[in-house]
Design a protein around this motif. Sequence first.
Motif, PDB file in Angstrom:
ATOM      1  N   GLY A 502       0.821  -1.211   0.000  1.00 50.96           N
ATOM      2  CA  GLY A 502       0.000   0.000   0.000  1.00 50.96           C
ATOM      3  C   GLY A 502       0.848   1.250   0.000  1.00 50.96           C
ATOM      4  O   GLY A 502       0.611   2.197  -0.763  1.00 50.96           O
ATOM      5  N   ILE A 503       1.881   1.280   0.846  1.00 49.42           N
ATOM      6  CA  ILE A 503       2.754   2.461   0.958  1.00 49.42           C
ATOM      7  C   ILE A 503       3.593   2.654  -0.293  1.00 49.42           C
ATOM      8  O   ILE A 503       3.666   3.761  -0.854  1.00 49.42           O
ATOM      9  N   HIS A 504       4.240   1.597  -0.737  1.00 48.70           N
ATOM     10  CA  HIS A 504       5.262   1.749  -1.774  1.00 48.70           C
ATOM     11  C   HIS A 504       4.757   1.539  -3.196  1.00 48.70           C
ATOM     12  O   HIS A 504       5.436   1.901  -4.155  1.00 48.70           O
ATOM     13  N   TYR A 505       3.550   0.970  -3.329  1.00 50.31           N
ATOM     14  CA  TYR A 505       3.008   0.697  -4.661  1.00 50.31           C
ATOM     15  C   TYR A 505       1.707   1.450  -4.910  1.00 50.31           C
ATOM     16  O   TYR A 505       1.513   2.057  -5.966  1.00 50.31           O
ATOM     17  N   LYS A 506       0.816   1.454  -3.917  1.00 49.04           N
ATOM     18  CA  LYS A 506      -0.485   2.084  -4.088  1.00 49.04           C
ATOM     19  C   LYS A 506      -0.540   3.523  -3.564  1.00 49.04           C
ATOM     20  O   LYS A 506      -1.623   4.123  -3.515  1.00 49.04           O
ATOM     21  N   LYS A 507       0.600   4.037  -3.135  1.00 51.99           N
ATOM     22  CA  LYS A 507       0.748   5.446  -2.746  1.00 51.99           C
ATOM     23  C   LYS A 507      -0.055   5.824  -1.505  1.00 51.99           C
ATOM     24  O   LYS A 507      -0.539   6.946  -1.379  1.00 51.99           O
ATOM     25  N   TRP A 508      -0.163   4.881  -0.581  1.00 50.48           N
ATOM     26  CA  TRP A 508      -0.789   5.210   0.689  1.00 50.48           C
ATOM     27  C   TRP A 508       0.107   6.170   1.472  1.00 50.48           C
ATOM     28  O   TRP A 508       1.335   6.108   1.372  1.00 50.48           O
ATOM     29  N   THR A 509      -0.525   7.015   2.267  1.00 51.27           N
ATOM     30  CA  THR A 509       0.239   7.860   3.171  1.00 51.27           C
ATOM     31  C   THR A 509       0.598   7.058   4.428  1.00 51.27           C
ATOM     32  O   THR A 509       0.025   5.997   4.704  1.00 51.27           O
ATOM     33  N   ARG A 510       1.530   7.588   5.195  1.00 46.07           N
ATOM     34  CA  ARG A 510       1.894   6.974   6.476  1.00 46.07           C
ATOM     35  C   ARG A 510       0.661   6.847   7.364  1.00 46.07           C
ATOM     36  O   ARG A 510       0.449   5.804   8.010  1.00 46.07           O
ATOM     37  N   GLU A 511      -0.184   7.875   7.375  1.00 52.75           N
ATOM     38  CA  GLU A 511      -1.374   7.877   8.220  1.00 52.75           C
ATOM     39  C   GLU A 511      -2.380   6.825   7.763  1.00 52.75           C
ATOM     40  O   GLU A 511      -3.012   6.152   8.600  1.00 52.75           O
ATOM     41  N   GLN A 512      -2.564   6.657   6.451  1.00 51.50           N
ATOM     42  CA  GLN A 512      -3.455   5.619   5.945  1.00 51.50           C
ATOM     43  C   GLN A 512      -2.999   4.235   6.402  1.00 51.50           C
ATOM     44  O   GLN A 512      -3.809   3.400   6.824  1.00 51.50           O
ATOM     45  N   ALA A 513      -1.708   4.002   6.294  1.00 54.31           N
ATOM     46  CA  ALA A 513      -1.166   2.700   6.669  1.00 54.31           C
ATOM     47  C   ALA A 513      -1.323   2.458   8.173  1.00 54.31           C
ATOM     48  O   ALA A 513      -1.665   1.347   8.601  1.00 54.31           O
ATOM     49  N   ILE A 514      -1.068   3.480   8.972  1.00 50.09           N
ATOM     50  CA  ILE A 514      -1.232   3.354  10.424  1.00 50.09           C
ATOM     51  C   ILE A 514      -2.684   3.037  10.768  1.00 50.09           C
ATOM     52  O   ILE A 514      -2.973   2.147  11.571  1.00 50.09           O
ATOM     53  N   ASP A 515      -3.607   3.750  10.141  1.00 49.30           N
ATOM     54  CA  ASP A 515      -5.032   3.531  10.419  1.00 49.30           C
ATOM     55  C   ASP A 515      -5.456   2.118  10.042  1.00 49.30           C
ATOM     56  O   ASP A 515      -6.210   1.458  10.778  1.00 49.30           O
ATOM     57  N   TYR A 516      -4.981   1.623   8.882  1.00 48.39           N
ATOM     58  CA  TYR A 516      -5.351   0.280   8.445  1.00 48.39           C
ATOM     59  C   TYR A 516      -4.802  -0.765   9.415  1.00 48.39           C
ATOM     60  O   TYR A 516      -5.510  -1.683   9.832  1.00 48.39           O
ATOM     61  N   MET A 517      -3.540  -0.643   9.778  1.00 50.54           N
ATOM     62  CA  MET A 517      -2.936  -1.627  10.669  1.00 50.54           C
ATOM     63  C   MET A 517      -3.574  -1.593  12.047  1.00 50.54           C
ATOM     64  O   MET A 517      -3.836  -2.652  12.643  1.00 50.54           O
ATOM     65  N   LYS A 518      -3.853  -0.420  12.557  1.00 44.66           N
ATOM     66  CA  LYS A 518      -4.478  -0.313  13.885  1.00 44.66           C
ATOM     67  C   LYS A 518      -5.864  -0.954  13.869  1.00 44.66           C
ATOM     68  O   LYS A 518      -6.226  -1.712  14.775  1.00 44.66           O
TER      69      LYS A 518
END
Length: 606
Positions: A502-518
Amino acid sequence: MVKKIFKWLGVLLLTVIVVAGSFAAYEWNADKPLRFRSFVDREVLKMAFESPETLTSLGFLESVGITGHNGELDDASLAKADELYVKLKQVHKTLNSYENDSLTEADLLSKEIALYLLDFAKDSEQFRYHSYPVNQLFGIQNGYPSFMEAQHQIHSNDDVENYLSRLVLVQGKFTQELEGIRLREEKGIIPPLFVIERVLEEMTTFVGKLIEENILYTSLAKKMTDEQAKLLAKAKNNIKDYVHPAYKSLIDYFTNLKSKATSDDGFWRLPNGEEAYISSLKFFTTTDYTPQYIHDVGLKEVNRIQSAIMTILAEQNYDVSRGFSAAIEDLAAQESFYYEDSDAGRAQILVDYQKILDEIDTGLESAFRIRPKAGMEVVRIPEFKEKTAPGAYYQQPAIDGSRPGRFFANLYDIKATPKYAMRTLAYHEGIPGHHFQIAVAMELEGLPLFRMFSPFTAYVEGWALYSEYLAWEMGFQDDPFDNIGRLQAELFRAVRLVVDTGIHYKKWTREQAIDYMKANTGMAQSDVVSEIERYIVMPGQATSYKVGMMKILELREKAKLALGNKFDLRDFHDVVLKNGAVPLNILERFIDDYIADTLANTNSAN
């Protein structure tokens, strides 16, 4: 045996130096040694002898009286890195000159694995600057004090003098590191803003402490005898005159770099970043899986594992009607699952981790024949770096047997260590996870040196994650909450497939990734943040765990279906472990050969 091997290698080197014209000297100096094994071991030794820090970590030269390297630090210059790439091309050429027909089966495998690594190095050289050498997880700013604390041994006055020398030389090494970081800046490879902020905080705190409280001072003081204590004044002066200025040079650089940094975190934002990410995925998974495929597999596995967790929670009378995240939060909110937030509570965590490891170590006879001789211990991650460190990690034993394997536990946030998660973490980092696999590889007789330390993360981390599952199968997590801990750990690795891509391919932000993982793991917020930030600075690495585990389970099921009642779990584990770390396609070939050989032996017996 390992200690004997490396003592012999030290003696061999002395013989090569002293006895000019001997066969050993020829093998050491020839463009192409007569024996293939001599060549591959020699090249590893030559690289090791160009790295004083590696020699200190291996610790085998001291047994033959060689200690001068302990007063030096590695050459971190760009010129040295250029020299390495040239050297690797020469090694590749010589390696290919050994005809396959002249090699044993073992040497053919070593040649194949060496060429795999060398080919990748050649193909990925174009991405050699796609990295952040100083970041919140690793880099000279925390690697140097950690190395001095954990690896530099003090047994004599000469050892102290060597330690003092390394305090002086660090200033030059920081200058060399800055050379590479500045080149990256010129190429448009600048760390995300949060990385710069994290390392600035870390380094400012490091130099802001009283010298007497600095780990470089306190660790030396603990190792010294009363007779050596007079040298502490020199250590204090060297830290003030050399170490602090070195750190301040990095602090000044990153302070000025902040204005050029952005909050875009993925590799996609860098020049040729998408290609660099695909290369990184290939290295860490040893597959050709696309980012999209890995992302989709991750989503599927997240759904499967969450469903299994919810079933157990419902059976334990938890309210699951409000969804996964709410149910996990209810579980995590129970104070009975946590230790006291105190020094005593943290000390008890370490004691209990050791009990868990000692218990399983005595109960694996039905699953393993091959086991490491080296012991292992649980220790706390040094407090100066635990705030930004991962939840745990494993450190291999010293090659000469002087230090056991170590499971480092992060005790910064007491809420990040629920009791029901401890067994799984101990099995992953310790027994039968990393300690079994890595220590066994180091102790295998006849294995070329480079294969003792082969960097095949999908195999290494896949084995550790598989070990969590194996421990559950064997009944070591029969408490339903311990099983939830296991499933949460597997879910964590499945979520990694999603967020890394998501971060490195789909251009997710750090915050998007944190929200998904949490939302999808229920992990402590502090762990989620440090994990996502880890994936940002180590693209692709986090995908290797689940990819490797799935492949090992797939191969085990393949063997069970093919062999039926002839399948023996001990045989399977022998095949997986007895060759050290390998790419997953080679591991699959091992299992295919094991299946074929077992069937052939069965048929011949009939």
